[in-house]
Design an enzyme around this catalytic site. Sequence first.
Site, PDB file in Angstrom:
ATOM      1  N   THR A  25      -8.509   9.500   8.569  1.00  0.00           N
ATOM      2  CA  THR A  25      -8.190   8.258   7.850  1.00  0.00           C
ATOM      3  C   THR A  25      -8.033   7.061   8.790  1.00  0.00           C
ATOM      4  OG1 THR A  25      -5.818   8.761   7.953  1.00  0.00           O
ATOM      5  CG2 THR A  25      -7.033   9.525   6.005  1.00  0.00           C
ATOM      6  N   LYS A  75       0.828  -1.203   0.000  1.00  0.00           N
ATOM      7  CA  LYS A  75       0.000   0.000   0.000  1.00  0.00           C
ATOM      8  C   LYS A  75       0.867   1.260   0.000  1.00  0.00           C
ATOM      9  CE  LYS A  75      -1.971  -1.369   3.737  1.00  0.00           C
ATOM     10  NZ  LYS A  75      -2.844  -1.572   4.926  1.00  0.00           N
ATOM     11  N   GLY A 105      -8.333   3.763  10.599  1.00  0.00           N
ATOM     12  CA  GLY A 105      -8.979   2.505  10.246  1.00  0.00           C
ATOM     13  C   GLY A 105      -8.904   2.136   8.780  1.00  0.00           C
ATOM     14  N   THR A 106      -8.160   2.894   7.991  1.00  0.00           N
ATOM     15  CA  THR A 106      -8.099   2.631   6.554  1.00  0.00           C
ATOM     16  C   THR A 106      -7.574   1.229   6.255  1.00  0.00           C
ATOM     17  OG1 THR A 106      -7.691   4.982   6.158  1.00  0.00           O
ATOM     18  CG2 THR A 106      -7.232   3.478   4.345  1.00  0.00           C
ATOM     19  N   GLY A 107      -6.468   0.838   6.905  1.00  0.00           N
ATOM     20  CA  GLY A 107      -5.876  -0.468   6.633  1.00  0.00           C
ATOM     21  C   GLY A 107      -6.777  -1.613   7.058  1.00  0.00           C
ATOM     22  N   CYS A 108      -7.382  -1.478   8.243  1.00  0.00           N
ATOM     23  CA  CYS A 108      -8.317  -2.505   8.714  1.00  0.00           C
ATOM     24  C   CYS A 108      -9.476  -2.655   7.736  1.00  0.00           C
ATOM     25  CB  CYS A 108      -8.866  -2.132  10.086  1.00  0.00           C
ATOM     26  SG  CYS A 108      -7.632  -1.870  11.366  1.00  0.00           S
TER      27      CYS A 108
END
Length: 285
Positions: free
Chosen positions: A223, A190, A225-228
């Site tokens: 932003t 990412k 929590g974007t990865g979760c």
Amino acid sequence: MSVSEPASPAPTLAEQRPPVALTIAGSDSGGGAGIQADLRTFAFQRVHGTSALTCVTAQNTLGVNRVDALPPEAVAAQIEAVVQDIGVQGIKTGMLLNAEIVREVARQVERWALQPLVVDPVMVSRTGAKLLAEEAIQAIRERLIPLAQVVTPNRYEAQILAGMELQSLADMETAARCIHALGCKAVLVKGGGMPGELQGVDVWFDGERLEVLKSERIPTRHTHGTGCTLSAAIAAQLAWGKDPLTATLLAKAYVTEALRHPLAIGAGQGPVGHFYPLLASSSSD
């Protein structure tokens, strides 16, 4: 004159038996990341969400104040309870916190043949802060990643897993190949933490296809929590039977819209808008 039989009622959602996804991750008391984000994401992908908590955090939009790990046996018991009764068609891991939990999760994945597995190797924050001890990172590298269908490291996690600095698109591509060599089926490096124009650019590699996936850059500081959310959406789409690359593209589209409708709550960094379809529809009423 013949009398036609009444039409059968449309099946209810319960009768349709939607896919089930399992998140193995930590709890975020602020509701923006962790299992809270995962379960909301599952719901908006039309998947029934189940969970196995690994740790409990006391946190809000300003930061994390405390973290308490659950015993590995408690994590295993949660997984077993879900699998034995409900069954799982997609699974993801998030914050596993320590090496003992990582190893136990890997054992449970192998024991129950839990696939397809998405591993979000939560070890370094998007800002570069290290979250795990070296022993836990090594356990993720050696025990969990080889079991994964898709691994979704951010820039800093990719640097650790690939053993190199990431400054350019070429670096991201090289890192994707290095991480794939650890044994996973596919990797998505990412670009959210990358400099300049590389923000919003991700690199996909599955051993055959190397794809540069570009998304619209949404100007927001909210932003959390974007990865979760991304890894949960991938797991949900895999549970629906999508192939890994299609699942990833659909998940990226969902995250982009969630970033477009973030929640400016608290005094710090708010979460993405997991339920943006409801927010969008209410604003148009």
